[in-house]
Design an enzyme around this catalytic site. Structure first.
Site, PDB file in Angstrom:
ATOM      1  N   ASP A 195      14.578  77.427 -29.430  1.00  0.00           N
ATOM      2  CA  ASP A 195      13.177  77.001 -29.448  1.00  0.00           C
ATOM      3  C   ASP A 195      12.398  77.928 -28.517  1.00  0.00           C
ATOM      4  OD1 ASP A 195      14.579  74.878 -30.657  1.00  0.00           O
ATOM      5  OD2 ASP A 195      13.213  73.358 -29.878  1.00  0.00           O
ATOM      6  N   LYS A 211       6.974  74.344 -34.007  1.00  0.00           N
ATOM      7  CA  LYS A 211       7.075  73.196 -33.112  1.00  0.00           C
ATOM      8  C   LYS A 211       5.766  73.024 -32.353  1.00  0.00           C
ATOM      9  CE  LYS A 211       9.888  71.740 -29.085  1.00  0.00           C
ATOM     10  NZ  LYS A 211      11.064  72.132 -28.264  1.00  0.00           N
ATOM     11  N   LYS A 241       8.649  70.656 -36.172  1.00  0.00           N
ATOM     12  CA  LYS A 241       9.216  69.823 -35.110  1.00  0.00           C
ATOM     13  C   LYS A 241       8.074  69.285 -34.259  1.00  0.00           C
ATOM     14  CE  LYS A 241      12.321  69.848 -31.088  1.00  0.00           C
ATOM     15  NZ  LYS A 241      13.357  70.606 -30.349  1.00  0.00           N
TER      16      LYS A 241
END
Length: 220
Positions: free
Chosen positions: A89, A151, A180
């Protein structure tokens, strides 16, 4: 709704101890969460604690500010994959996004994408700092650079995921990448609403409470 397969069980606090990480992994195994999300120094411990399970190991890159060079992000990601991370991430160059330097934003993501071939790359655009137009362009840059997920948030900024942001990202992506939602998912109803809006993964430190039907008071 069974929320467990959507949850990245997260512990990114600087104060996390090895025992805290072992507890995180035990909870993820027990509840069959999709992944744990930890800082890179804990990857090896997670590999040991999660051996034989289906729980993935996610880690972070350029976290939480996104303000290191692309070369540094790429090397950090490469080393994390080498250590056993299944997913990375990364945080975009937020300042570049605010300045409108989309070529740099996309190149920065592409550098990490090249370092994580065969692994899942999630790109954190930190929506709390961006206008809607900037969110759209950041989401598009992530898609163009080959991200698997976009995300919303690090959980360390001034705000977390919102339904409007998830819907915006879904509208831009049109299925080219997954979403996400992270930060601010406090109740099972919140989680289900994020999924309905288009999220296929939820980043939260309160996953145990969510699957039990309780409110997440853990802060992320």
């Amino acid at each position: 709704m069974n929320l467990a397969p959507y949850i990245d069980h997260t512990l990114l606090k600087a104060t996390a101890t090895p025992d805290d990480i072992r507890k995180l992994c035990a909870e993820a195994r027990e509840h069959h969460f999709k992944a744990v999300c930890v800082n890179p120094q804990h990857i090896a411990l997670c590999r040991e604690a999660l051996a034989g399970s289906h729980v993935l190991i996610a880690t972070v890159c350029g976290f939480p500010l996104g303000a290191v060079t692309s070369e540094q992000k790429a090397e950090e990601a490469r080393l994390s994959v080498q250590a056993g991370a299944d997913e990375v991430d990364m945080v975009i160059s937020i300042g570049s996004a605010i300045a409108g330097d989309w070529a740099h934003v996309q190149a920065d993501i592409a550098a990490v994408r090249a370092a994580t071939t065969g692994k899942v790359l999630k790109v954190i655009i930190e929506t709390c700092y961006l206008t809607d137009e900037q969110k759209e362009k950041a989401t598009e840059a992530a898609a163009q650079a080959g991200a698997d997920f976009v995300k919303t948030s690090t959980g360390f900024g001034s705000g977390g995921a919102t339904l409007d942001d998830v819907r915006l990202m879904a509208r831009v992506l049109q299925g080219r990448a997954q979403i996400k939602a992270a930060g601010g998912v406090r109740t099972p109803a919140d989680a289900e609403a994020m999924i309905e809006a288009g999220a296929s993964r939820l980043g939260t430190s309160g996953g145990v409470g969510l699957v039990a039907g309780d409110q997440n008071t853990a802060g992320y």
